[in-house]
Design a protein around this motif. Structure first.
Motif, short mmCIF file in Angstrom:
data_model
loop_
_atom_site.label_atom_id
_atom_site.label_comp_id
_atom_site.label_asym_id
_atom_site.label_seq_id
_atom_site.Cartn_x
_atom_site.Cartn_y
_atom_site.Cartn_z
N MET A 1 0.82 -1.21 0.00
CA MET A 1 0.00 0.00 0.00
C MET A 1 0.85 1.26 0.00
O MET A 1 0.55 2.24 -0.69
N LEU A 2 1.91 1.24 0.79
CA LEU A 2 2.71 2.46 0.97
C LEU A 2 3.74 2.67 -0.12
O LEU A 2 4.07 3.80 -0.46
N HIS A 3 4.28 1.56 -0.69
CA HIS A 3 5.41 1.69 -1.60
C HIS A 3 5.21 1.00 -2.95
O HIS A 3 6.09 1.12 -3.82
N GLY A 4 4.12 0.29 -3.11
CA GLY A 4 3.84 -0.32 -4.41
C GLY A 4 4.88 -1.32 -4.86
O GLY A 4 5.47 -2.04 -4.05
N GLU A 5 5.16 -1.33 -6.14
CA GLU A 5 6.05 -2.33 -6.74
C GLU A 5 7.47 -2.27 -6.19
O GLU A 5 8.18 -3.28 -6.19
N SER A 6 7.88 -1.12 -5.71
CA SER A 6 9.27 -0.98 -5.27
C SER A 6 9.61 -1.88 -4.10
O SER A 6 10.79 -2.19 -3.87
N ARG A 7 8.61 -2.32 -3.34
CA ARG A 7 8.90 -3.18 -2.19
C ARG A 7 8.08 -4.48 -2.23
O ARG A 7 7.91 -5.14 -1.20
N MET A 8 7.63 -4.85 -3.43
CA MET A 8 6.85 -6.07 -3.55
C MET A 8 7.69 -7.31 -3.27
O MET A 8 7.18 -8.33 -2.80
N GLY A 9 8.99 -7.23 -3.56
CA GLY A 9 9.87 -8.36 -3.26
C GLY A 9 9.90 -8.65 -1.77
O GLY A 9 9.80 -9.81 -1.34
N GLU A 10 10.00 -7.59 -0.94
CA GLU A 10 10.00 -7.77 0.50
C GLU A 10 8.66 -8.30 0.98
O GLU A 10 8.60 -9.16 1.88
N ALA A 11 7.59 -7.79 0.37
CA ALA A 11 6.25 -8.25 0.76
C ALA A 11 6.09 -9.74 0.47
O ALA A 11 5.56 -10.49 1.29
N THR A 12 6.55 -10.18 -0.67
CA THR A 12 6.46 -11.59 -1.01
C THR A 12 7.28 -12.45 -0.05
O THR A 12 6.84 -13.52 0.38
N GLN A 13 8.46 -11.97 0.32
CA GLN A 13 9.29 -12.71 1.27
C GLN A 13 8.59 -12.85 2.63
O GLN A 13 8.68 -13.90 3.29
N LEU A 14 7.87 -11.83 3.04
CA LEU A 14 7.13 -11.91 4.31
C LEU A 14 6.02 -12.95 4.21
O LEU A 14 5.80 -13.72 5.17
N PHE A 15 5.32 -12.99 3.09
CA PHE A 15 4.29 -14.01 2.90
C PHE A 15 4.90 -15.40 2.89
O PHE A 15 4.35 -16.34 3.48
N GLU A 16 6.06 -15.55 2.26
CA GLU A 16 6.72 -16.86 2.22
C GLU A 16 7.14 -17.29 3.63
O GLU A 16 7.00 -18.47 3.98
N LYS A 17 7.63 -16.36 4.41
CA LYS A 17 8.04 -16.69 5.76
C LYS A 17 6.84 -17.08 6.61
O LYS A 17 6.89 -18.04 7.40
N ALA A 18 5.73 -16.36 6.46
CA ALA A 18 4.51 -16.68 7.20
C ALA A 18 3.98 -18.06 6.81
O ALA A 18 3.56 -18.84 7.67
N LEU B 1 -4.85 -20.88 10.83
CA LEU B 1 -5.64 -20.07 9.89
C LEU B 1 -4.76 -19.02 9.21
O LEU B 1 -4.88 -18.78 8.00
N ASP B 2 -3.85 -18.41 9.97
CA ASP B 2 -2.96 -17.41 9.39
C ASP B 2 -2.01 -18.03 8.35
O ASP B 2 -1.79 -17.46 7.28
N VAL B 3 -1.45 -19.18 8.70
CA VAL B 3 -0.54 -19.84 7.77
C VAL B 3 -1.26 -20.21 6.48
O VAL B 3 -0.71 -20.06 5.38
N GLU B 4 -2.50 -20.66 6.60
CA GLU B 4 -3.27 -20.99 5.40
C GLU B 4 -3.52 -19.75 4.55
O GLU B 4 -3.43 -19.80 3.31
N LEU B 5 -3.83 -18.62 5.19
CA LEU B 5 -4.01 -17.37 4.44
C LEU B 5 -2.74 -16.98 3.70
O LEU B 5 -2.79 -16.49 2.57
N ALA B 6 -1.60 -17.18 4.35
CA ALA B 6 -0.33 -16.86 3.69
C ALA B 6 -0.10 -17.75 2.48
O ALA B 6 0.34 -17.29 1.41
N ARG B 7 -0.42 -19.03 2.61
CA ARG B 7 -0.27 -19.96 1.48
C ARG B 7 -1.19 -19.57 0.33
O ARG B 7 -0.78 -19.59 -0.84
N VAL B 8 -2.42 -19.22 0.67
CA VAL B 8 -3.37 -18.80 -0.37
C VAL B 8 -2.89 -17.52 -1.04
O VAL B 8 -2.96 -17.36 -2.27
N GLY B 9 -2.36 -16.59 -0.24
CA GLY B 9 -1.86 -15.33 -0.79
C GLY B 9 -0.72 -15.55 -1.77
O GLY B 9 -0.61 -14.83 -2.78
N LEU B 10 0.11 -16.52 -1.52
CA LEU B 10 1.22 -16.81 -2.43
C LEU B 10 0.72 -17.43 -3.72
O LEU B 10 1.33 -17.24 -4.78
N ARG B 11 -0.38 -18.18 -3.64
CA ARG B 11 -0.91 -18.81 -4.85
C ARG B 11 -1.66 -17.83 -5.74
O ARG B 11 -1.74 -18.01 -6.95
N ASP B 12 -2.24 -16.81 -5.14
CA ASP B 12 -3.05 -15.83 -5.91
C ASP B 12 -2.18 -14.93 -6.77
O ASP B 12 -1.05 -14.65 -6.45
#
Length: 278
Positions: free
Chosen positions: A238-255, A267-278
């Motif tokens: 939301m705050l930085h857009g594409e410039s920090r999407m790599g970091e955002a993806t890494q956070l989802f992968e870690k979760a 439930l949180d881990v499942e949401l993270a897995r779904v987020g990575l698939r979307d």
């Protein structure tokens, strides 16, 4: 002006299923850790790392209620909490809010449940101004309710200012409350996303740099918070857009790679897995 569907708690049944005549939707995963009133206590510090709630006495109904909550029996946990007042209110509010956020499929019921938590926790906070757990669950429910009716509408109704004040009070009372840091960080980011950095700063006192600082502190206090990682990832987008999407993806992968300690984390881990698939 209150939302037209808002009803004070006094008009609702004390039952956690007041807005829902049917049983709550069961947890859909069989691979969650299971606890009883005795086994939940040795794991208490890990299970409550986000907010450092004192444990109940061994062998008490509240110990059983928390064991049910961490095992994913949210409806039974909320019912026990409501029967025992005081500290039971925290159990009831947490079980209701988490169930509504993750599992309740009907939007009207979800919003009604969040309103119940707002009313219960708000009344408790008035009676006990230094009860940071009441303030936190009031703020959590305000945040989810605001998302349900639209953040812009909630801000216009003054709900955002109430949420922000409650979370700031929690952090003042309990500086190591990791969940409050994350929730306040997410509030800063979401308001900026909806109204812009300038209006957000002038009207609501939110700043992008404050959001990042709060996320970093929250995850420092509770580094295994899958929910905190995902909220941080969304905020970076939301705050930085594409410039920090790599970091955002890494956070989802870690979760997604975390081993859940209880039902909510599952439930949180499942949401993270779904987020990575979307």
């Amino acid at each position: 002006m209150p939302h037209p569907d808002f009803k004070p708690l006094s008009l609702m049944s004390a039952s956690p299923v007041a807005a829902n005549a049917e049983p709550w939707t069961p947890l859909p995963y069989a691979d969650v850790p299971r606890f009883d009133a005795r086994s939940v206590l040795p794991h208490w510090q890990r299970l409550h790392a986000g907010h450092e709630l004192p444990p109940p006495a061994e062998g008490t109904p509240l110990a059983e209620g928390w064991a049910l909550y961490h095992s994913g029996e949210f409806e039974r946990a909320a019912t026990i909490g409501l029967l025992h007042g005081g500290d039971g209110q925290t159990l009831a509010n947490q079980a209701t809010a988490i169930y509504a956020n993750y599992l309740e499929p009907r939007e009207a019921v979800r919003l009604s449940m969040f309103r119940q938590v707002i009313e219960r926790a708000g009344a408790q906070a008035v009676a006990e101004p230094e009860n940071c757990h009441a303030l936190y669950w009031q703020a959590y429910a305000l945040g989810r309710y605001s998302q349900g009716i639209s953040v812009a509408r909630a801000l216009a109704q003054g709900l955002g200012s109430k949420l922000k004040a409650a979370l700031e009070r929690v952090i003042a009372l309990q500086p190591r409350h990791a969940d409050a840091h994350v929730a306040l960080a997410a509030f800063h980011a979401e308001v900026i996303d909806k109204v812009g950095a300038l209006v957000g700063r002038m009207t609501y006192g939110v700043r992008a740099e404050t959001s990042i600082e709060l996320f970093e502190r929250g995850l420092e206090l509770h580094p295994d918070s899958a929910a905190g990682m995902m909220e941080y990832a969304r905020a970076l987008a939301m705050l930085h857009g594409e410039s920090r999407m790599g970091e955002a993806t890494q956070l989802f992968e870690k979760a997604a790679a975390l081993k859940p300690a209880d039902a909510r984390e599952r439930l949180d881990v499942e949401l993270a897995r779904v987020g990575l698939r979307d």
